[in-house]
Design a protein around this motif. Structure first.
Motif: not given
Length: 126
Positions: A42-46, A91-93, A121-124
């Motif tokens: 996810a943006p900004g995450k590892e 869970d968006t990632a 891409q999964v967007t919740v």
């Protein structure tokens, strides 16, 4: 010698479900995939390992998805699945399929030594 193609991502409301698929192809009669799994970014995450399944069907899951996600494999068709239920905003990632032909398994072990797919891409949303 391994090709992975993911599909099944999309947009879904929180609490909904999606099933991701990954078609794995190997080229060479003596090459076997020992471990397959899913990770997400996810943006900004590892990068986070989500789930894995080894050559005998043993599975592991990240605590964040345990009880909600299920990893499985159709051995006849060589297709990996990730059934995602009770989806949360977190869970968006981008979700990636990963495979390795050696060395063991485990969701926490998925790294650059694995072959990765292109991602889906999964967007919740709420």
């Amino acid at each position: 010698q391994v090709q992975l193609v993911e599909s099944g991502g999309g947009s879904v409301q929180a609490g909904g479900s999606l099933r991701l698929s990954c078609v794995a192809s190997t080229y060479g009669s003596s090459i076997s995939i020992y471990c397959m799994g899913w990770f997400r970014r996810a943006p900004g995450k590892e990068r986070e390992g989500v789930a894995s399944i080894d050559s005998v069907g043993s599975t592991t899951y990240a605590d964040s998805v345990k009880g909600r996600f299920t990893i499985s494999k159709d051995n006849a068709k060589n297709i990996l699945y990730l059934q995602m239920n009770s989806l949360k905003l977190e869970d968006t990632a981008m979700y990636y399929c990963a495979a390795r032909t050696y060395g063991g398994c485990g969701h926490s072990s998925i790294d650059e030594s694995f072959v990765w797919g292109q991602g889906t891409q999964v967007t919740v949303s709420s």
